[in-house]
Structures are given as structure tokens and as C-alpha cells.
Design an enzyme around this catalytic site. Structure first.
Site, PDB file in Angstrom:
ATOM      1  N   SER A 244     -38.152  12.689  -2.443  1.00 26.53           N
ATOM      2  CA  SER A 244     -37.927  13.368  -3.717  1.00 26.53           C
ATOM      3  C   SER A 244     -37.250  14.723  -3.549  1.00 26.53           C
ATOM      4  CB  SER A 244     -39.260  13.536  -4.454  1.00 26.53           C
ATOM      5  OG  SER A 244     -39.045  13.742  -5.827  1.00 26.53           O
TER       6      SER A 244
ATOM      7  N   ASP B 276     -34.673  15.218  -6.368  1.00 23.00           N
ATOM      8  CA  ASP B 276     -35.358  15.223  -7.665  1.00 23.00           C
ATOM      9  C   ASP B 276     -36.095  16.538  -7.883  1.00 23.00           C
ATOM     10  OD1 ASP B 276     -34.515  12.593  -7.568  1.00 23.00           O
ATOM     11  OD2 ASP B 276     -36.485  11.814  -7.015  1.00 23.00           O
TER      12      ASP B 276
END
Length: 319
Positions: free
Chosen positions: A266, A269
Site C-alpha cells: 500500500s 495508496d
């Protein structure tokens, strides 16, 4: 209060070794960004409020109910999450190598989110989006949709742009989600998206893979030529490049080295979430990138797409 709507899919996440130890949670690139956006908001002044709405579809099963509850625990507004009694969330498996790099296996062809725009109540949400300040989506948000629904989405984004809604986009290219050997399809869809984008939050490796860019500056120039005013180009461990106002202002925003990289799942993100939490609160592009870098640097030291809240406390301290 600033209001951002984030369009995409969240799936069940399995993290571990097949037929071995396996951890179950949930994740999806834009949902991850929504979570980290709200966590990043803790750095903003008390009088700065950001409402983060997730736009997606889930089933009516127990797992979907549990997802909704977890998102609400992260202060994500779920009123734009439609429920589909005939479908369920998708599923993906993450496998990590010794360097923390990951590979994915997906089961999502019949997920509720894939058919979001075909839901009978989607037009109500489309109308409500005209009142938001920003809409954020990714290449995965586009890729999972049937072709006719992608056309409908571009039409909606055009309408939102005419209503002064700022559009932010992360190209987040995943070849397995697009037709095999049809890079031309990807380019056609991305060009349409770039022409609607006000802020690009993209990764050089993705852009290079699609377009064959020789260097980061070539990527920035190409994106500006597509009509994107502000470009943030993520360079992994090297930080990012920022180019504002069609290239009139540009700078490098370095990041602190991370010695113990556990899971890069991630990274992009969480950068997006950190960036948007600062930008929507009125921060400069440079400061927004600094926050994104700090948050991503913490996230990659933990397993899974969404790390425990306590692990991000160090990021949400004033500096």
C-alpha cells in the site's frame, strides 16, 4: 468542510502462504487511500474538516456488513456504498518475497463493485457527486468496469468537471485487469482519463510500462501535454517529483530512507491518502507530498494494505 468522493473497489484480502499461515483483512487501492486520507487528517488544524466518501458496491452478506462497519470505524462516509443482493466482494491473495515485493492472485469477475454503474440507484449517487469538491479514482477503478460502464463513467466525470469538481487520478496500472495483448485499449482509456484530470498522482514505473517513457521528465511533459495542470510523479525510495501549473514550477520532494521494508503493498495508496489529506486542507503541493512520503514510509514497514491505527501515530504527530 471539503468533501472528497473516492471511487473504487474493496476486496477481501488474504495475506500469507497458500495452505499455510494466512491473515484475513480487506483492501483495495482507493479504499486504502481513503483510510490513510482520514488518518492523515489528524495533522490538520482542528478547524479543517474533510469528509471522505467511498463510492462502491458491496453485497448484503456478513463479510460486506463487516467491511462497512470497519470503514465507518475509520470515519469513512459510506452513504455512497450501494448494496447488491446478487453479488459479493471480490477476493485477492498477496504473496511476498524476501525483499517485501508482492504478487497478487485475484477472484473478482463477479464482484458487486464491478457492476457499480449498473446498479439501479447509481444515478442518485452521480447527482450527489456534483456537490463534492474532488473526485479521486485510479486505473483499477477503470479497469474493473465493463467497457460500456467505463464510457458512462467518463461522461459523468466530464459533467463533474463542468461543475468545478476537481478530478484526481492515479494510473495504478495492473496489466492482468485489462484485455491481454491490447495495450492500445489501455492507452485509449488512459488518454480519456488524463484529459479529465486536474491532479495526477502517478508512479513512474507504471507510466513507463504503458508509454515507454525514457525518464521521469518525459512522463511529466507528456502528462502536461494531455492537459493535466498538476503532476505528482512517485519514484519509490527516491520520493517524488512535483510539476505545477503545466510545468511552470517543478521540484523534487525526497523521502527518508527506510531500512526495514516489510510490505510495499500500500505504498502508493498511503502516499495518495497522505497527500490528499494535506492538499484538501489547503496545503501546498510540496507539503502535501512530504506528508504522503512520511505516511508511506511508515506503512511499508508493516504487513498488509491497511496497518493498525497505532502504527500511524508517529505520522500524525505535529511537526
Amino acid at each position: 468542510m471539503k468533501h472528497i468522493a473516492i471511487i473504487g473497489e474493496c476486496m477481501i484480502e488474504l495475506n500469507g502462504k497458500p495452505f499455510g499461515e494466512m491473515h484475513q483483512t480487506f483492501g483495495g487501492d482507493t479504499l486504502n487511500a481513503a483510510v490513510y486520507l482520514n488518518r492523515g487528517c489528524q495533522l490538520n488544524s482542528e478547524d479543517t474538516l474533510i469528509r471522505t466518501s467511498f463510492v462502491s458496491a458491496l453485497g448484503t452478506d456478513a463479510i460486506s456488513e463487516a467491511m462497512i462497519a470497519r470503514w465507518q470505524d475509520e470515519n469513512i462516509d459510506t452513504q455512497f456504498v450501494l448494496r447488491d443482493g446478487d453479488r459479493t466482494p471480490g477476493l485477492y491473495l498477496i504473496q511476498l518475497d524476501e525483499q517485501g515485493e508482492r504478487t497478487f492472485l485475484y477472484w473478482r469477475n463477479q464482484s458487486a463493485a464491478k457492476y457499480l454503474l449498473q446498479h439501479p440507484n447509481f444515478d442518485t449517487i452521480a447527482h450527489a457527486l456534483k456537490s463534492t469538491n474532488m473526485v479521486f479514482l485510479s486505473g483499477i477503478s477503470l479497469a474493473i468496469l465493463p467497457t460500456e460502464d467505463r464510457v458512462k463513467l467518463f461522461g459523468l466525470l466530464n459533467e463533474l468537471k463542468r461543475n468545478d469538481v476537481e478530478i484526481s487520478f492515479d494510473s495504478n496500472y495492473r496489466p492482468a485487469l485489462w484485455p491481454s495483448d491490447e495495450l492500445i485499449t489501455v492507452k485509449e482509456n488512459y488518454r480519456q482519463m488524463y484529459q479529465l484530470t486536474d491532479i495526477a498522482l502517478v508512479t513512474f514505473d507504471d507510466e513507463k510500462l504503458i508509454w515507454g517513457d525514457l525518464n521521469p521528465q518525459a512522463t511529466i511533459e507528456r502528462l502536461h501535454s494531455e492537459g493535466i495542470k498538476n503532476v505528482v510523479l512517485k519514484l519509490g525510495a527516491e520520493g517524488c517529483l512535483v510539476s505545477e501549473n503545466f510545468g511552470k514550477q517543478s521540484l523534487t520532494v525526497p523521502t527518508q530512507p527506510v531500512k526495514n521494508v516489510v510490505d510495499t503493498t500500500s505504498a502508493g495508496d498511503s502516499f495518495n491518502g497522505g497527500f490528499l489529506s494535506c492538499y484538501l486542507a489547503g496545503g501546498s503541493m510540496e507539503h502535501s507530498c512530504q506528508r504522503g512520503n512520511r505516511l508511506a514510509g511508515i506503512v511499508i514497514q508493516h504487513k498488509g494494505a491497511i496497518i493498525p491505527k497505532t502504527a500511524t501515530d508517529v505520522v500524525t504527530q505535529k511537526h
